[in-house]
Design an enzyme around this catalytic site. Structure first.
Site, mmCIF file in Angstrom:
data_model
loop_
_atom_site.group_PDB
_atom_site.id
_atom_site.type_symbol
_atom_site.label_atom_id
_atom_site.label_comp_id
_atom_site.label_asym_id
_atom_site.label_seq_id
_atom_site.Cartn_x
_atom_site.Cartn_y
_atom_site.Cartn_z
ATOM 1 N N TYR A 11 -8.540 -49.008 -21.098
ATOM 2 C CA TYR A 11 -9.590 -48.685 -20.124
ATOM 3 C C TYR A 11 -10.686 -49.769 -20.079
ATOM 4 C CZ TYR A 11 -13.670 -46.007 -18.389
ATOM 5 O OH TYR A 11 -14.789 -45.582 -17.722
ATOM 6 N N LYS A 84 -8.483 -44.128 -30.583
ATOM 7 C CA LYS A 84 -9.868 -43.730 -30.317
ATOM 8 C C LYS A 84 -10.108 -42.229 -30.177
ATOM 9 C CE LYS A 84 -9.599 -43.913 -25.317
ATOM 10 N NZ LYS A 84 -10.246 -44.206 -24.063
ATOM 11 N N SER A 124 -18.954 -48.579 -31.895
ATOM 12 C CA SER A 124 -19.295 -47.353 -31.169
ATOM 13 C C SER A 124 -20.634 -46.817 -31.651
ATOM 14 C CB SER A 124 -18.201 -46.322 -31.446
ATOM 15 O OG SER A 124 -18.623 -45.036 -31.051
ATOM 16 N N TYR A 148 -12.245 -41.505 -37.337
ATOM 17 C CA TYR A 148 -12.394 -42.527 -36.288
ATOM 18 C C TYR A 148 -13.709 -43.290 -36.479
ATOM 19 C CZ TYR A 148 -13.720 -44.551 -31.804
ATOM 20 O OH TYR A 148 -14.157 -45.419 -30.837
ATOM 21 N N LYS A 152 -14.750 -47.481 -37.520
ATOM 22 C CA LYS A 152 -15.680 -48.407 -36.854
ATOM 23 C C LYS A 152 -16.699 -48.925 -37.881
ATOM 24 C CE LYS A 152 -13.906 -48.184 -32.782
ATOM 25 N NZ LYS A 152 -13.053 -49.291 -32.342
ATOM 26 N N GLY A 293 -19.239 -30.772 -34.381
ATOM 27 C CA GLY A 293 -19.563 -32.191 -34.559
ATOM 28 C C GLY A 293 -20.434 -32.778 -33.462
ATOM 29 N N ASP A 294 -20.647 -32.029 -32.352
ATOM 30 C CA ASP A 294 -21.456 -32.580 -31.261
ATOM 31 C C ASP A 294 -22.950 -32.546 -31.589
ATOM 32 O OD1 ASP A 294 -19.416 -33.330 -29.632
ATOM 33 O OD2 ASP A 294 -19.680 -31.729 -28.147
HETATM 34 P P1 NAD Z 1 -7.831 -47.499 -24.740
HETATM 35 O O1 NAD Z 1 -6.999 -46.612 -25.596
HETATM 36 O O2 NAD Z 1 -7.776 -47.312 -23.275
HETATM 37 O O3 NAD Z 1 -7.510 -49.026 -25.080
HETATM 38 C C1 NAD Z 1 -7.089 -49.441 -26.347
HETATM 39 C C2 NAD Z 1 -5.873 -50.324 -26.156
HETATM 40 O O4 NAD Z 1 -5.419 -50.803 -27.426
HETATM 41 C C3 NAD Z 1 -4.689 -49.595 -25.511
HETATM 42 O O5 NAD Z 1 -4.199 -50.379 -24.450
HETATM 43 C C4 NAD Z 1 -3.668 -49.471 -26.644
HETATM 44 O O6 NAD Z 1 -2.338 -49.494 -26.160
HETATM 45 C C5 NAD Z 1 -3.996 -50.705 -27.470
HETATM 46 N N1 NAD Z 1 -3.627 -50.651 -28.888
HETATM 47 C C6 NAD Z 1 -3.903 -49.686 -29.797
HETATM 48 N N2 NAD Z 1 -3.447 -50.050 -31.016
HETATM 49 C C7 NAD Z 1 -2.876 -51.280 -30.865
HETATM 50 C C8 NAD Z 1 -2.251 -52.193 -31.745
HETATM 51 N N3 NAD Z 1 -2.104 -51.934 -33.042
HETATM 52 N N4 NAD Z 1 -1.790 -53.366 -31.247
HETATM 53 C C9 NAD Z 1 -1.921 -53.655 -29.931
HETATM 54 N N5 NAD Z 1 -2.512 -52.845 -29.054
HETATM 55 C C10 NAD Z 1 -2.984 -51.660 -29.512
HETATM 56 O O7 NAD Z 1 -9.345 -47.365 -25.266
HETATM 57 P P2 NAD Z 1 -10.699 -47.900 -24.602
HETATM 58 O O8 NAD Z 1 -11.484 -46.724 -24.153
HETATM 59 O O9 NAD Z 1 -10.436 -49.013 -23.675
HETATM 60 O O10 NAD Z 1 -11.419 -48.436 -25.928
HETATM 61 C C11 NAD Z 1 -11.325 -49.786 -26.342
HETATM 62 C C12 NAD Z 1 -12.029 -49.928 -27.669
HETATM 63 O O11 NAD Z 1 -13.377 -49.489 -27.552
HETATM 64 C C13 NAD Z 1 -11.415 -49.094 -28.792
HETATM 65 O O12 NAD Z 1 -11.468 -49.831 -29.986
HETATM 66 C C14 NAD Z 1 -12.325 -47.888 -28.860
HETATM 67 O O13 NAD Z 1 -12.333 -47.318 -30.150
HETATM 68 C C15 NAD Z 1 -13.677 -48.515 -28.532
HETATM 69 N N6 NAD Z 1 -14.641 -47.552 -27.984
HETATM 70 C C16 NAD Z 1 -14.308 -46.792 -26.913
HETATM 71 C C17 NAD Z 1 -15.219 -45.858 -26.422
HETATM 72 C C18 NAD Z 1 -14.875 -44.977 -25.248
HETATM 73 O O14 NAD Z 1 -15.552 -43.978 -25.044
HETATM 74 N N7 NAD Z 1 -13.870 -45.294 -24.438
HETATM 75 C C19 NAD Z 1 -16.482 -45.712 -27.035
HETATM 76 C C20 NAD Z 1 -16.797 -46.528 -28.119
HETATM 77 C C21 NAD Z 1 -15.863 -47.455 -28.584
HETATM 78 N N1 UFG Z 2 -18.334 -32.024 -22.944
HETATM 79 C C1 UFG Z 2 -18.163 -30.782 -22.378
HETATM 80 N N2 UFG Z 2 -16.926 -30.432 -21.949
HETATM 81 C C2 UFG Z 2 -15.840 -31.243 -22.054
HETATM 82 C C3 UFG Z 2 -16.018 -32.525 -22.629
HETATM 83 C C4 UFG Z 2 -17.281 -32.875 -23.075
HETATM 84 O O1 UFG Z 2 -19.114 -30.013 -22.260
HETATM 85 O O2 UFG Z 2 -14.731 -30.849 -21.652
HETATM 86 C C5 UFG Z 2 -19.678 -32.432 -23.388
HETATM 87 C C6 UFG Z 2 -19.788 -32.719 -24.876
HETATM 88 O O3 UFG Z 2 -20.054 -31.543 -25.599
HETATM 89 C C7 UFG Z 2 -20.936 -33.727 -24.908
HETATM 90 C C8 UFG Z 2 -20.779 -34.485 -23.579
HETATM 91 O O4 UFG Z 2 -19.994 -33.638 -22.749
HETATM 92 O O5 UFG Z 2 -22.173 -33.074 -24.889
HETATM 93 C C9 UFG Z 2 -20.055 -35.818 -23.739
HETATM 94 O O6 UFG Z 2 -18.823 -35.622 -24.423
HETATM 95 P P1 UFG Z 2 -17.727 -36.781 -24.520
HETATM 96 O O7 UFG Z 2 -16.572 -36.209 -25.279
HETATM 97 O O8 UFG Z 2 -17.461 -37.334 -23.167
HETATM 98 O O9 UFG Z 2 -18.474 -37.912 -25.335
HETATM 99 P P2 UFG Z 2 -19.044 -37.899 -26.817
HETATM 100 O O10 UFG Z 2 -20.448 -38.403 -26.724
HETATM 101 O O11 UFG Z 2 -18.834 -36.625 -27.500
HETATM 102 O O12 UFG Z 2 -18.066 -38.945 -27.521
HETATM 103 C C10 UFG Z 2 -18.189 -40.318 -27.229
HETATM 104 C C11 UFG Z 2 -16.862 -41.055 -27.407
HETATM 105 C C12 UFG Z 2 -16.457 -41.057 -28.853
HETATM 106 C C13 UFG Z 2 -17.575 -41.506 -29.723
HETATM 107 C C14 UFG Z 2 -18.803 -40.677 -29.462
HETATM 108 C C15 UFG Z 2 -20.007 -41.063 -30.272
HETATM 109 O O13 UFG Z 2 -15.854 -40.452 -26.635
HETATM 110 O O14 UFG Z 2 -15.371 -41.951 -29.011
HETATM 111 O O15 UFG Z 2 -19.141 -40.824 -28.069
HETATM 112 O O16 UFG Z 2 -20.558 -42.235 -29.822
HETATM 113 F F1 UFG Z 2 -17.212 -41.371 -31.042
#
Ligand code: NAD
Ligand code: UFG
Length: 338
Positions: A11, A84, A124, A148, A152, A293-294
Site C-alpha cells: 500500500y 503489519k 510506526s 508487531y 518496530k 489495546g485501543d
Molecule cells: P503492505 O502489507 O501493503 O506492504 C508490505 C509489503 O511487504 C507487501 O507488499 C508484502 O508482500 C511485502 N513483504 C512482506 N514481507 C516480505 C519479505 N520478507 N520480503 C519481501 N517482501 C515482503 O503494508 P503497508 O501498509 O504498505 O506498510 C508498509 C510498511 O509500513 C510496513 O513495514 C508496515 O509495518 C509499516 N507501517 C504501516 C502502517 C499502516 O497503517 N499501513 C502504519 C505504520 C507503519
Molecule cells: N475502529 C472502529 N471500527 C473498526 C476499525 C477501527 O471503530 O472497524 C476505530 C478504532 O477503535 C480506532 C480508530 O478506528 O479508534 C482507528 O483504528 P485503526 O485500526 O484504523 O488504526 P489504529 O490507530 O488502531 O492502528 C494503526 C495501525 C497500526 C498501528 C497503530 C498505532 O493500523 O498498525 O495505528 O500507531 F500499530
C-alpha cells in the site's frame, strides 16, 4: 545508481514508487507478494509512464539482497517489507519476529557488505509508550503492547546501533501515524486481505456493499464525542515524506526518528461524517464494545519533520475520504478484480 524498495508492491510502497519515479529516480523493487500483487507495480508504471525493475523474493534472503544491490548499483534503500497485522502478531508472534527482524538484519548486513549507506525505515506511532500523551514528540518514552509494535521498536534499536558502529551510515526511522486514502487516479490504493482491521478500508467496504455495517469500537473514550481519536494522513503526503527523507539522508549522516502525521486528531465519528459529506453516501454503523489495546487518542507533533525534512502534510480529511472512496468504487475487489 538506483533505490532498492523492499515491499514496494504494498500500500504505502506503491504510492511512494509513484513519487520516486516522478522525481526521475531509478527504482528496483523486491517483494514476495505475500500481502500484495504485481498488478500494483504494473499500475505504478501505467500511472507514471516510467519503468521499474521488479524482483519477486524474500527480503530475509541476504544473498539475494547482495546480488540485487550489486547488479542495480543500489545507493539507498527504503524498507517497507514486513508483516503489519497487530491482531495476527498476538496470535503468531514468531511469524512477526522472524520476518520483521530477519529482513532488517539481512538488509543491514547486505548494505554493509555492498557499501550501501542510506536507509529509510517504516516505523510506526505504535512505538510510543501508551502512557505518553499526545501530541507525541520523538523524544518521548517508547514501549509497546503487542509483538508487531515490538518488532518496530527492536528494528529501530538495531538500526540505531548500526549507525553508532558505522559513522558513514544515514538512516531515517519514519514513525507513521494512520495512513489512509489512495492516489487520486484511483489506480492504486489499499487492498486488504479479508476483513479489514483498519477504519478507513472498513468504511469504504461498507459503502461499496461488501460489509453490512461498521462497528464503532466504543463511544466512552475521553474524547470530544467519545470515539477514538487518531492522526489520519493521506498516503500521498506520506509518500512525499519518503522523498523528503531520502533527500535528508543524502545530505546528513547518523540516525533520526521522525514522525509523519498531520498533527490533527479526528474521532471515528468525525471520519464517518466526513466520508458521508465528501461522497454523498450514508454509512451504516453501530456502536460496539471497545477493542482491546485501543487508546483514547493518538496524534503526532509533526514539527520535527517540518524542521528537518521540510515536509508538512497538505491534504485534508475530505481529500482522504474522497480518494479512498474513488479507489474502492473503481476497484471493489481491489487488485484481485484483475
Ligand atoms: P503492505 O502489507 O501493503 O506492504 C508490505 C509489503 O511487504 C507487501 O507488499 C508484502 O508482500 C511485502 N513483504 C512482506 N514481507 C516480505 C519479505 N520478507 N520480503 C519481501 N517482501 C515482503 O503494508 P503497508 O501498509 O504498505 O506498510 C508498509 C510498511 O509500513 C510496513 O513495514 C508496515 O509495518 C509499516 N507501517 C504501516 C502502517 C499502516 O497503517 N499501513 C502504519 C505504520 C507503519
Ligand atoms: N475502529 C472502529 N471500527 C473498526 C476499525 C477501527 O471503530 O472497524 C476505530 C478504532 O477503535 C480506532 C480508530 O478506528 O479508534 C482507528 O483504528 P485503526 O485500526 O484504523 O488504526 P489504529 O490507530 O488502531 O492502528 C494503526 C495501525 C497500526 C498501528 C497503530 C498505532 O493500523 O498498525 O495505528 O500507531 F500499530
Amino acid at each position: 545508481m538506483s533505490i532498492l524498495v523492499t515491499g514496494g508492491a504494498g500500500y504505502i510502497g506503491s504510492h511512494t514508487l509513484v513519487r520516486l519515479l516522478e522525481q526521475g529516480e531509478s527504482v528496483v523493487v523486491l517483494d514476495s507478494y505475500d500481502n500484495s500483487s504485481p498488478e500494483a507495480l504494473r499500475r505504478v508504471m501505467q500511472l507514471t509512464g516510467r519503468q521499474l525493475e521488479a524482483i519477486e523474493g524474500d527480503a530475509c534472503d541476504e544473498a539475494l539482497l547482495r546480488r540485487v544491490m550489486h547488479e542495480y548499483a543500489v545507493e539507498s534503500v527504503i524498507h517497507f517489507a514486513g508483516h503489519k497485522a497487530v491482531g495476527e502478531s498476538v496470535q503468531k508472534p514468531l511469524k512477526y519476529y522472524k520476518n520483521n527482524l530477519e529482513s532488517t538484519i539481512s538488509l543491514m548486513r547486505a548494505m554493509r557488505e555492498e557499501g550501501v549507506k542510506r536507509l529509510i525505515f517504516s516505523s510506526s506511532a505504535t512505538v510510543y509508550h501508551c502512557e505518553e500523551p499526545s501530541p507525541h514528540t520523538e523524544d518521548q518514552r517508547l514501549g509497546c503492547i503487542n509483538p508487531y509494535g515490538w518488532t518496530k521498536f527492536m528494528n529501530e534499536q538495531i538500526i540505531r546501533d548500526c549507525c553508532q558502529a558505522d559513522g558513514e551510515l544515514s538512516c531515517v526511522l519514519l514513525r507513521y501515524f494512520n495512513p489512509v486514502g489512495a492516489h487520486p487516479s484511483g489506480l492504486i490504493g489499499e487492498d486488504p486481505n479479508g476483513i479489514p482491521n483498519n477504519l478507513m478500508p472498513y468504511i469504504c467496504q461498507t459503502a461499496v456493499g461488501l460489509r453490512d455495517h461498521l462497528t464503532i469500537f466504543g463511544d466512552d473514550y475521553k474524547t470530544h464525542d467519545g470515539t477514538g481519536v487518531r492522526d489520519y494522513l493521506h498516503v500521498c503526503d506520506l509518500a512525499e515524506g519518503h522523498v523528503c527523507a531520502l533527500g535528508y539522508a543524502r545530505a546528513h549522516k547518523g540516525c533520526e526518528a521522525i514522525n509523519l502525521g498531520t498533527g490533527t486528531g479526528y474521532s471515528v465519528l468525525d471520519v464517518v461524517h466526513a466520508f458521508e459529506k465528501a461522497n454523498g453516501i450514508k454509512i451504516n454503523y453501530v456502536i460496539g464494545p471497545r477493542r482491546p489495546g485501543d487508546l483514547d487518542e493518538n496524534y503526532a507533533d509533526p514539527s520535527k519533520a517540518e524542521r528537518l525534512l521540510g515536509w508538512k502534510a497538505q491534504k485534508t480529511l475530505e481529500d482522504m475520504c474522497r480518494d479512498g472512496w474513488n479507489w474502492q468504487k473503481k476497484n471493489p475487489k481491489g487488485y484481485r478484480g484483475e
